[in-house]
Design a protein around this motif. Structure first.
Motif, mmCIF file in Angstrom:
data_model
loop_
_atom_site.group_PDB
_atom_site.id
_atom_site.type_symbol
_atom_site.label_atom_id
_atom_site.label_comp_id
_atom_site.label_asym_id
_atom_site.label_seq_id
_atom_site.Cartn_x
_atom_site.Cartn_y
_atom_site.Cartn_z
ATOM 1 N N ARG A 1 0.829 -1.222 0.000
ATOM 2 C CA ARG A 1 0.000 0.000 0.000
ATOM 3 C C ARG A 1 0.859 1.265 0.000
ATOM 4 O O ARG A 1 0.530 2.252 -0.648
ATOM 5 C CB ARG A 1 -0.921 -0.014 1.206
ATOM 6 N N LEU A 2 1.966 1.254 0.793
ATOM 7 C CA LEU A 2 2.848 2.429 0.830
ATOM 8 C C LEU A 2 3.460 2.708 -0.539
ATOM 9 O O LEU A 2 3.604 3.859 -0.959
ATOM 10 C CB LEU A 2 3.953 2.207 1.864
ATOM 11 N N LEU A 3 3.856 1.653 -1.256
ATOM 12 C CA LEU A 3 4.437 1.859 -2.590
ATOM 13 C C LEU A 3 3.410 2.465 -3.540
ATOM 14 O O LEU A 3 3.715 3.382 -4.320
ATOM 15 C CB LEU A 3 4.946 0.517 -3.126
ATOM 16 N N VAL A 4 2.163 1.966 -3.471
ATOM 17 C CA VAL A 4 1.111 2.515 -4.347
ATOM 18 C C VAL A 4 0.852 3.981 -4.003
ATOM 19 O O VAL A 4 0.725 4.839 -4.894
ATOM 20 C CB VAL A 4 -0.164 1.663 -4.210
ATOM 21 N N SER A 5 0.771 4.301 -2.671
ATOM 22 C CA SER A 5 0.539 5.697 -2.249
ATOM 23 C C SER A 5 1.686 6.596 -2.690
ATOM 24 O O SER A 5 1.471 7.749 -3.072
ATOM 25 C CB SER A 5 0.367 5.754 -0.738
ATOM 26 N N ARG A 6 2.912 6.084 -2.626
ATOM 27 C CA ARG A 6 4.087 6.894 -3.048
ATOM 28 C C ARG A 6 3.986 7.255 -4.521
ATOM 29 O O ARG A 6 4.238 8.408 -4.923
ATOM 30 C CB ARG A 6 5.351 6.110 -2.755
ATOM 31 N N GLU A 7 3.611 6.277 -5.344
ATOM 32 C CA GLU A 7 3.499 6.555 -6.776
ATOM 33 C C GLU A 7 2.386 7.566 -7.063
ATOM 34 O O GLU A 7 2.471 8.358 -7.996
ATOM 35 C CB GLU A 7 3.225 5.242 -7.517
ATOM 36 N N ARG A 8 1.323 7.547 -6.259
ATOM 37 C CA ARG A 8 0.236 8.502 -6.467
ATOM 38 C C ARG A 8 0.587 9.897 -5.987
ATOM 39 O O ARG A 8 0.181 10.893 -6.589
ATOM 40 C CB ARG A 8 -1.023 8.025 -5.728
ATOM 41 N N LEU A 9 1.323 10.033 -4.856
ATOM 42 C CA LEU A 9 1.557 11.343 -4.233
ATOM 43 C C LEU A 9 2.707 12.106 -4.855
ATOM 44 O O LEU A 9 2.774 13.330 -4.749
ATOM 45 C CB LEU A 9 1.819 11.156 -2.729
#
Length: 510
Positions: free
Chosen positions: A392-400
């Motif tokens: 989840r953190l990796l996905v959030s990083r790519e979005r932010l």
């Protein structure tokens, strides 16, 4: 504010603080005797009261930290000795004593009287070791001088009954506290005679110096010194010391200890000694039996050589009659002892800690295995949870990242706006610098004050240690009796040296 002459005036708070500091420096730590009045305890735990005599009074403040360490409770109307420093309550400008400790006024006088009597009797040799008498190992009659109520006589009776119940105990009931106590104690000591009593105990429980004062009576001490019976003193607790303790032949820390000193040999010790004597008698009897057996053997041989056959047969019968019961008795004793030893061995093996440890170990096997399985399951669940959270953190990083990059491009500063803010902060910094210079020590020195620093000890910036109190000079230079100092005026420094004054002087000199 400034006066018309240009000098700087002091505020009310400043003059009160300086006056309070001056009082503390001039008087230092003081002791004041007076009667407590107007006592009030605040919700914060602080105590406020007045010490008064027949002509004046002094306001006092006893703060919670010092009051909690004080074992003596404050009582209205009681005369006490208060120790503390003088100061001024800044908000009201009231002169008061900051109390650090409180003690009853009578205790100090009693302690001085105790030392005076002790030194005089010591000079007379009444406490000399050569006058101490030995106490008997097996007392038949013990005299006890104490109150017939309270824990002290109970402890003495229980200890004597437990250790040596064969001894006869006679109690001389007296009062152990109060104005008539010393007379009753002397009367009881005068009734002790050497032909009736073997040893005497004089005991009571613990208390303050005033509670134990009857045992410091000079006539009582002299009566104990002349007593024909050895005396053991057990007055108070281990920290309490009276003149009766010093003059007695032996001294115990407690009444129980006095009873133990009076009975050095207990009934248990006597039983063990009887057993040793019985074993010794049995060994001697067996040795004598063997010797007599050898003697009978010799007589038998003599009969074989020179006596009639009938006499020889009669002697053999008699020997068998004497030997058989003895042998059977010994064999029965040995068999009984073996059976008892086997029984004790079985009981010992049944109560051995190894068996109990084995049972406890078996009880712990099940919980240990369950705990291991639970830990493995929890570890697996947490590992899966961490893996999911990482994804989840990796996905959030790519979005932010694209979103915050766009915000940073929008928020870039205008150079002209930055220059205006910089000028405003410079102006504010200059104003603060002028205020700091106006409040600095140099402005104070220009008004006629000076700074005092040490020349031996240096801080990290190269300057000496600033002296703020007179007590600091005595603390820093107390070891050598001298302390190099520097007096800093506004126009230069002056080097001086403080030396310890002779005993006749009352203040330090530079």
């Amino acid at each position: 504010m400034s006066s018309p002459t240009g000098s700087t005036a002091l505020s009310v708070t400043q003059i009160n603080k300086q006056a309070g500091d001056l009082l503390g420096q001039v008087f230092g730590m003081v002791e004041v005797v007076g009667e407590i009045s107007e006592h009030k305890r605040a919700a914060s735990g602080h105590h406020y009261f007045a010490l008064k005599d027949d002509r004046s009074q002094l306001r006092c403040a006893f703060f919670r930290g010092n009051a909690q360490r004080c074992a003596h409770p404050l009582r209205e109307g009681e005369e006490v000795v208060a120790t503390g420093r003088l100061g001024i309550y800044t908000e009201r400008g009231a002169y008061q004593l900051i109390v650090q400790s409180i003690a009853p006024a009578g205790e100090g006088r009693l302690a001085a009287e105790f030392e005076r009597l002790k030194q005089r009797l010591l000079t007379e040799g009444m406490f000399a070791p050569e006058h101490k008498r030995a106490t008997p190992a097996l007392p038949r009659h013990i005299a006890v001088i104490s109150s017939d109520t309270g824990a002290a006589i109970h402890d003495v009776r229980v200890t004597l009954a437990r250790r040596f119940p064969l001894a006869r105990v006679t109690l001389f009931p007296v009062r152990v506290q109060g104005s008539e106590s010393a007379g009753e104690l002397r009367e009881a000591v005068s009734q002790l005679t050497g032909d009736v009593f073997d040893v005497a105990l004089i005991v009571r429980g613990g208390g303050s110096l005033s509670d134990l004062w009857s045992f410091n009576d000079e006539t009582l001490v002299r009566a104990l010194y002349d007593c024909p019976v050895p005396v053991i003193s057990g007055v108070g607790h281990e920290t309490d010391t009276t003149l009766c303790d010093l003059v007695a032949d032996r001294r115990a820390a407690t009444p129980t200890g006095a009873a133990e000193l009076a009975t050095p040999i207990t009934t248990s010790d006597m039983r063990q000694q009887v057993r040793r004597w019985a074993d010794l008698g049995r060994m001697r009897w067996q040795g004598r039996l063997q010797a007599e057996s050898q003697r009978l053997d010799g007589l038998t041989r003599r009969l074989d050589r020179g006596g009639p056959v009938e006499q020889l047969r009669f002697g053999r019968y008699r020997l068998a009659a004497l030997n058989s019961p003895l042998r059977h008795g010994i064999e029965r004793r040995v068999a009984h002892g073996r059976e008892r030893a086997h029984g004790l061995r079985r009981r010992l093996e049944g109560a051995h800690p190894r068996r109990r440890l084995e049972g406890l170990r078996e009880q712990l096997v099940g919980p240990a295995s369950r705990l291991h399985r639970s830990l493995a399951a929890v570890t697996a669940v947490e590992r899966e949870r961490i893996t999911t959270f990482s994804r989840r953190l990796l996905v959030s990083r790519e979005r932010l990242i694209p979103r915050w990059r766009a915000r940073l491009d929008v928020a870039r500063l205008d150079p002209r706006d930055f220059e205006r803010r910089l000028n405003a902060e410079r102006t504010r910094l200059a104003g603060l610098s002028r205020q700091l210079e106006a409040l600095g020590p140099r402005q104070v020195q220009q008004r006629g004050y000076a700074l005092i620093e040490t020349r031996g000890e240096r801080r990290g910036d190269g300057s000496g240690v600033l002296i703020k109190r007179a007590a600091e000079v005595e603390r820093l230079g107390g070891a050598t009796g001298r302390l190099p100092l520097t007096i800093r005026f506004v126009d230069g420094d002056v080097a001086v040296e403080w030396t310890r004054p002779p005993p006749s002087q009352s203040s330090s000199s530079a």
